[in-house]
Design a protein around this motif. Sequence first.
Motif, PDB file in Angstrom:
ATOM      1  N   THR A 127      -2.788  22.094   5.966  1.00 21.30           N
ATOM      2  CA  THR A 127      -2.803  22.129   7.389  1.00 21.30           C
ATOM      3  C   THR A 127      -2.073  20.556   8.054  1.00 21.30           C
ATOM      4  N   THR A 128      -2.414  19.574   7.282  1.00 21.88           N
ATOM      5  CA  THR A 128      -1.661  18.417   7.798  1.00 21.88           C
ATOM      6  C   THR A 128      -0.288  18.346   7.627  1.00 21.88           C
ATOM      7  N   ALA A 129       0.275  19.091   6.603  1.00 19.39           N
ATOM      8  CA  ALA A 129       1.871  19.235   6.583  1.00 19.39           C
ATOM      9  C   ALA A 129       2.285  20.223   7.584  1.00 19.39           C
ATOM     10  N   LEU A 130       1.506  20.950   8.037  1.00 15.22           N
ATOM     11  CA  LEU A 130       1.971  21.972   9.033  1.00 15.22           C
ATOM     12  C   LEU A 130       1.900  21.154  10.326  1.00 15.22           C
ATOM     13  N   MET A 131       0.974  20.403  10.394  1.00 20.02           N
ATOM     14  CA  MET A 131       0.786  19.647  12.050  1.00 20.02           C
ATOM     15  C   MET A 131       2.283  18.811  11.864  1.00 20.02           C
ATOM     16  N   LEU A 132       2.224  17.896  10.763  1.00 17.25           N
ATOM     17  CA  LEU A 132       3.530  17.071  10.524  1.00 17.25           C
ATOM     18  C   LEU A 132       4.731  17.657  10.893  1.00 17.25           C
ATOM     19  N   ALA A 133       5.049  18.819  10.328  1.00 18.75           N
ATOM     20  CA  ALA A 133       6.154  19.547  10.596  1.00 18.75           C
ATOM     21  C   ALA A 133       6.554  20.007  12.226  1.00 18.75           C
ATOM     22  N   PHE A 134       5.250  20.508  12.855  1.00 20.41           N
ATOM     23  CA  PHE A 134       5.334  20.678  14.062  1.00 20.41           C
ATOM     24  C   PHE A 134       5.861  19.123  14.828  1.00 20.41           C
ATOM     25  N   ALA A 135       5.212  18.080  14.527  1.00 24.20           N
ATOM     26  CA  ALA A 135       5.422  16.869  15.228  1.00 24.20           C
ATOM     27  C   ALA A 135       6.817  16.165  14.962  1.00 24.20           C
ATOM     28  N   MET A 136       7.405  16.678  13.924  1.00 26.70           N
ATOM     29  CA  MET A 136       8.710  16.397  13.746  1.00 26.70           C
ATOM     30  C   MET A 136       9.799  17.305  14.585  1.00 26.70           C
ATOM     31  N   PHE A 168       3.468  11.852   5.633  1.00 25.95           N
ATOM     32  CA  PHE A 168       3.537  10.953   6.738  1.00 25.95           C
ATOM     33  C   PHE A 168       4.785   9.958   6.780  1.00 25.95           C
ATOM     34  N   ALA A 169       4.954   9.511   5.760  1.00 25.46           N
ATOM     35  CA  ALA A 169       6.159   8.472   5.656  1.00 25.46           C
ATOM     36  C   ALA A 169       7.462   9.015   5.661  1.00 25.46           C
ATOM     37  N   ALA A 170       7.680  10.053   5.425  1.00 27.73           N
ATOM     38  CA  ALA A 170       8.916  10.938   5.399  1.00 27.73           C
ATOM     39  C   ALA A 170       9.061  11.361   7.119  1.00 27.73           C
ATOM     40  N   VAL A 171       7.821  11.693   7.822  1.00 27.24           N
ATOM     41  CA  VAL A 171       8.117  12.046   9.310  1.00 27.24           C
ATOM     42  C   VAL A 171       8.484  10.886   9.928  1.00 27.24           C
ATOM     43  N   ILE A 172       7.608   9.943   9.578  1.00 30.05           N
ATOM     44  CA  ILE A 172       7.867   8.699  10.477  1.00 30.05           C
ATOM     45  C   ILE A 172       9.403   8.043  10.154  1.00 30.05           C
ATOM     46  N   LEU A 173       9.583   8.104   8.983  1.00 30.97           N
ATOM     47  CA  LEU A 173      10.866   7.500   8.856  1.00 30.97           C
ATOM     48  C   LEU A 173      12.061   8.035   9.142  1.00 30.97           C
ATOM     49  N   ARG A 174      12.017   9.508   9.352  1.00 26.67           N
ATOM     50  CA  ARG A 174      12.899  10.276  10.053  1.00 26.67           C
ATOM     51  C   ARG A 174      12.912  10.251  11.750  1.00 26.67           C
ATOM     52  N   LYS A 183      -6.328   9.292  21.929  1.00 27.29           N
ATOM     53  CA  LYS A 183      -4.776   8.854  21.660  1.00 27.29           C
ATOM     54  C   LYS A 183      -3.802   9.570  22.213  1.00 27.29           C
ATOM     55  N   ARG A 184      -2.601   9.000  22.632  1.00 28.05           N
ATOM     56  CA  ARG A 184      -1.585   9.812  23.331  1.00 28.05           C
ATOM     57  C   ARG A 184      -0.496  10.383  22.213  1.00 28.05           C
ATOM     58  N   ASN A 185      -0.272   9.491  21.131  1.00 22.98           N
ATOM     59  CA  ASN A 185       0.601   9.597  20.198  1.00 22.98           C
ATOM     60  C   ASN A 185       0.309  10.733  19.048  1.00 22.98           C
ATOM     61  N   ILE A 186       1.220  11.755  18.874  1.00 20.69           N
ATOM     62  CA  ILE A 186       0.775  12.861  18.158  1.00 20.69           C
ATOM     63  C   ILE A 186       0.625  12.439  16.652  1.00 20.69           C
ATOM     64  N   ILE A 229      -2.847  13.436  14.410  1.00 18.94           N
ATOM     65  CA  ILE A 229      -2.806  14.170  13.146  1.00 18.94           C
ATOM     66  C   ILE A 229      -3.910  12.982  12.223  1.00 18.94           C
ATOM     67  N   ILE A 230      -3.353  11.877  12.315  1.00 18.74           N
ATOM     68  CA  ILE A 230      -4.310  10.863  11.568  1.00 18.74           C
ATOM     69  C   ILE A 230      -6.006  11.235  11.912  1.00 18.74           C
ATOM     70  N   GLY A 231      -6.226  11.295  13.187  1.00 17.76           N
ATOM     71  CA  GLY A 231      -7.459  11.736  13.209  1.00 17.76           C
ATOM     72  C   GLY A 231      -8.138  12.985  12.905  1.00 17.76           C
ATOM     73  N   PHE A 232      -7.196  14.092  12.822  1.00 23.34           N
ATOM     74  CA  PHE A 232      -7.650  15.196  12.088  1.00 23.34           C
ATOM     75  C   PHE A 232      -7.932  14.914  10.727  1.00 23.34           C
ATOM     76  N   SER A 233      -7.220  14.305  10.085  1.00 20.80           N
ATOM     77  CA  SER A 233      -7.196  13.979   8.523  1.00 20.80           C
ATOM     78  C   SER A 233      -8.597  13.194   8.407  1.00 20.80           C
ATOM     79  N   LEU A 234      -8.867  12.033   9.327  1.00 21.55           N
ATOM     80  CA  LEU A 234     -10.037  11.348   9.173  1.00 21.55           C
ATOM     81  C   LEU A 234     -11.181  12.059   9.215  1.00 21.55           C
ATOM     82  N   MET A 235     -11.242  13.104  10.238  1.00 27.72           N
ATOM     83  CA  MET A 235     -12.402  14.166  10.225  1.00 27.72           C
ATOM     84  C   MET A 235     -12.638  14.835   9.134  1.00 27.72           C
TER      85      MET A 235
END
Lengths: 112, 184
Positions: free
Chosen positions: A84-93, B65-71, A21-24, A28-34
């Motif tokens: 770790t998911t929250a950390l990756m999401l912070a990077f993505a943002m 996830f929702a917070a990041v995506i909505l932002r 997948k090319r979308n960040i 991250i969802i893939g990491f969560s699934l694993m």
Amino acid sequence: MVPFIACLLLFLLGLYAIVLKRNIIKIIIGFSLMEYAVNLLFAFIGFKQGAIAPIITRLGMTQDFVDPLPQALVLTSIVIGLATTALMLAFAMRIYEKYHTFDITEIRRLRG
Amino acid sequence: MIELYVLLVAMLAAAVVAIEIKDLLAAAVSMGMVGFSVAILFILVQAPDLAIVQIVVEILAVVFFAAVILRTTHDDSTVQLRITSRMILPAVLYGIFVLMFVAVMTSVLRELPVFGSPLMRVAGNYLAVGLNQSGAANLVTAIVLDFRAYDTIGEAVVLFTAVVGVLTIVRQIGRKADAGEEHA
């Protein structure tokens, strides 16, 4: 045997998302699934047919419990997965704020 | 145990949806469905502690996830049906990995104990002496906080590091303004 194979399939699905997948956010969802797949596999390995949850309710009587050790290991692993998911999401943002895209092929300005 | 297999199928279907759907918010919700399926599966395999933690964690994860995506943006602009040359190398590598993975796992699955009858070589001792030595009626808690407390300390360190990382990245103050200007 079938529950184990389902866990391995979920693991491979997560790896597919990470590699192809090319979308960040999808990565991250893939990491969560694993992570879910591994946690679930541990819980399945400790399962015992006809046994009860490992909580002693009646003193002095031998009860048939499922294996508590995998559950104890997975318990902390779940919480760490969230961190770790929250950390990756912070990077993505932050990446989105800078490049205005989630597409990893567009984020080329990371190079020096 | 028919409900277990139904839930496994639902979980895998939700995982496929989460990976392939175009709307990112829908993908996050589908991932939440996978997580809640996992929570119910934990209940079915007699792991109530895991189910409680999984439900709380899953709610928080979907909220993050929702917070990041909505932002940022809902739309996954990278979803495409045609095959580009850029996808070939990762696809081939993934295919090779899947073949190796399946080859290893067929032998591993033969070695694993059958579903429903674990070995319990280590846990048998914990079950026998857990209540007397730790005083905890819940044996999972006894293992986490007593027998394997050093593991728990290590995991707490990892957790702390991740939280510090999140707070460092998402805080508002810092060199954001001038660093953003240079590359804009």
